[in-house]
Design an enzyme around this catalytic site. Structure first.
Site, short mmCIF file in Angstrom:
data_model
loop_
_atom_site.label_atom_id
_atom_site.label_comp_id
_atom_site.label_asym_id
_atom_site.label_seq_id
_atom_site.Cartn_x
_atom_site.Cartn_y
_atom_site.Cartn_z
N ARG A 183 -8.32 -0.22 5.79
CA ARG A 183 -8.45 0.12 4.21
C ARG A 183 -9.47 -0.84 3.76
O ARG A 183 -9.95 -0.23 2.51
CB ARG A 183 -6.97 0.00 3.57
CG ARG A 183 -5.84 0.93 4.00
CD ARG A 183 -4.51 0.96 3.29
NE ARG A 183 -3.77 1.92 3.67
CZ ARG A 183 -3.75 2.97 3.08
NH1 ARG A 183 -4.51 3.48 2.08
NH2 ARG A 183 -2.71 3.95 3.49
N TYR A 234 -2.33 -10.16 4.60
CA TYR A 234 -2.24 -8.78 5.20
C TYR A 234 -3.81 -8.46 5.55
O TYR A 234 -4.52 -8.23 4.51
CB TYR A 234 -1.69 -7.89 4.02
CG TYR A 234 -1.31 -6.46 4.42
CD1 TYR A 234 -1.58 -6.14 5.76
CD2 TYR A 234 -1.39 -5.48 3.33
CE1 TYR A 234 -1.50 -4.57 5.86
CE2 TYR A 234 -1.09 -4.25 3.56
CZ TYR A 234 -1.38 -3.82 4.89
OH TYR A 234 -1.07 -2.41 5.01
N THR A 256 0.71 -1.22 -0.23
CA THR A 256 -0.06 -0.23 0.04
C THR A 256 0.77 1.11 -0.11
O THR A 256 0.53 2.15 -0.75
CB THR A 256 -0.95 -0.14 1.37
OG1 THR A 256 -1.54 -1.14 1.19
CG2 THR A 256 -1.88 1.19 1.12
N THR A 257 2.01 1.18 0.76
CA THR A 257 2.74 2.45 0.86
C THR A 257 3.55 2.72 -0.35
O THR A 257 3.82 3.74 -0.57
CB THR A 257 3.84 2.23 2.07
OG1 THR A 257 3.30 1.99 3.20
CG2 THR A 257 5.01 3.23 2.19
N ILE A 292 6.41 -4.87 9.42
CA ILE A 292 6.54 -4.42 7.94
C ILE A 292 6.40 -2.97 8.27
O ILE A 292 5.01 -2.55 8.54
CB ILE A 292 5.84 -5.17 7.23
CG1 ILE A 292 6.18 -6.56 6.91
CG2 ILE A 292 5.65 -4.43 5.70
CD1 ILE A 292 5.50 -7.38 6.05
N TYR A 323 -13.41 -3.44 -0.19
CA TYR A 323 -14.62 -2.99 -0.77
C TYR A 323 -15.81 -3.98 -0.84
O TYR A 323 -16.90 -3.65 -0.39
CB TYR A 323 -14.45 -2.24 -2.24
CG TYR A 323 -15.82 -1.43 -2.59
CD1 TYR A 323 -15.86 -0.25 -2.19
CD2 TYR A 323 -16.46 -2.00 -3.43
CE1 TYR A 323 -17.05 0.42 -2.41
CE2 TYR A 323 -17.60 -1.38 -3.99
CZ TYR A 323 -18.06 -0.20 -3.48
OH TYR A 323 -18.84 0.69 -3.94
N LYS A 348 0.42 -10.10 8.13
CA LYS A 348 1.09 -8.68 8.38
C LYS A 348 -0.26 -8.13 9.14
O LYS A 348 -1.30 -8.01 8.47
CB LYS A 348 1.48 -8.01 7.57
CG LYS A 348 1.65 -6.30 7.76
CD LYS A 348 1.85 -5.75 6.20
CE LYS A 348 2.07 -4.23 6.62
NZ LYS A 348 2.37 -3.26 5.44
#
Length: 293
Positions: A140, A135, A46-47, A206, A109, A164
């Site tokens: 999010r 993850y 994502t980063t 992470i 979503y 994660k």
């Protein structure tokens, strides 16, 4: 599994002023991380603003990252999505040369049930012989991977080697630690809670913050993993305010502002994200000066 003990850094994707990928900046960033003694790198999580990169850009970034890394540290590729068949196709199309595992975020979503999340990861696991890290980031995705689902996947699929965890729930962390297989990795997905998660038995972090301060952060994580929390605590507390600033106006705007001030790469982001404000830049500069006088 020792490859993923310690500090992994979720790399930002540097951009030029025209929005193109800044490969010189990416090379500098990768070398900065390795010089900073981090244990492994995550490309296009994502980063890395993966949501705003095309398929061709992703392929080029993954290949370039593997080339620059040149086997110096383990590499993880972020390959996730909310359409299971498309994720599987992306994994099959992925040039795995130089990569050790895949990090795959839970579907966003759609808000699947726990059975839907289980079947999603089951399909991914069965489609590849690569190691897979789950993850869980409910902030999010708008859904949570429950401890029961995490541990069910961990027990059922040998190539699902860790998670994660960014749920922020210590009840959840406790349940995973209690019920997981012995060699399954619980990895913090949130910088602020990495130290207490390691105290529970977590394998490390992470990180977002590590992009900017790899040496300071990875030293704190190594001390924690050794059980030397007395030495780790001052380093953790030193980073508290800097960490808060990294997320004050969203990720990765904050950490890109820090990287620009450190001379590693620019602070450009792709819309709908915008760069950090002038006020936040001033606060970040003050913290960097305080940490690295």
């Amino acid at each position: 599994m020792n490859r993923f003990h310690g500090t992994g850094v979720a790399l930002v994707t540097p951009f030029n002023a025209d929005g193109s990928v800044d490969y010189d900046g990416l090379e500098k960033l990768i070398n900065y991380q390795i010089d900073g003694k981090v244990e492994y790198l995550v490309s296009l999580g994502t980063t890395g603003e993966s949501a705003t990169l095309s398929k061709e850009e992703k392929k080029k970034i993954w290949a370039y990252t593997a080339e620059i890394n040149n086997g110096r540290v383990p590499l993880v590729a972020g390959i996730g999505g909310n359409y299971t068949a498309e994720v599987i196709e992306s994994i099959k199309d992925f040039d795995r040369n130089g990569y050790d595992a895949i990090l795959s975020a839970s579907p966003y979503y759609n808000k699947p049930t726990q059975e839907g999340i289980y079947q999603h990861y089951k399909a991914i696991s069965e489609s590849t012989d690569m190691d897979v890290l789950l993850y869980n980031v409910p902030g999010r995705t708008a859904s949570n991977v429950s401890p029961e689902t995490t541990c069910r996947l961990a027990h059922d699929f040998k190539n699902i080697i860790g998670t994660k965890e960014a749920s922020g729930s210590f009840d959840q962390f406790n349940q995973i630690m209690r019920d997981k297989p012995a060699d399954f990795l619980l990895i913090s997905g949130d910088d602020p809670v990495a130290l207490p998660m390691i105290a529970l038995g977590g394998a490390g972090l992470i990180s977002v913050v590590g992009n900017a301060l790899p040496f300071e952060l990875s030293e704190m994580i190594r001390l924690s993993l050794k059980g030397d929390f007395k030495a780790a605590q001052p380093l953790h507390l030193q980073l508290v305010e800097f960490t808060r600033l990294m997320f004050a106006e969203g990720n990765p705007a904050g950490v890109k502002a820090a990287l620009k001030q450190l001379g590693i790469c620019g602070d450009y982001v792709r819309l709908p994200l915008v760069p950090a404000s002038a006020g936040l830049n001033q606060e970040i500069a003050a913290q960097i000066e305080k940490i690295r006088p």
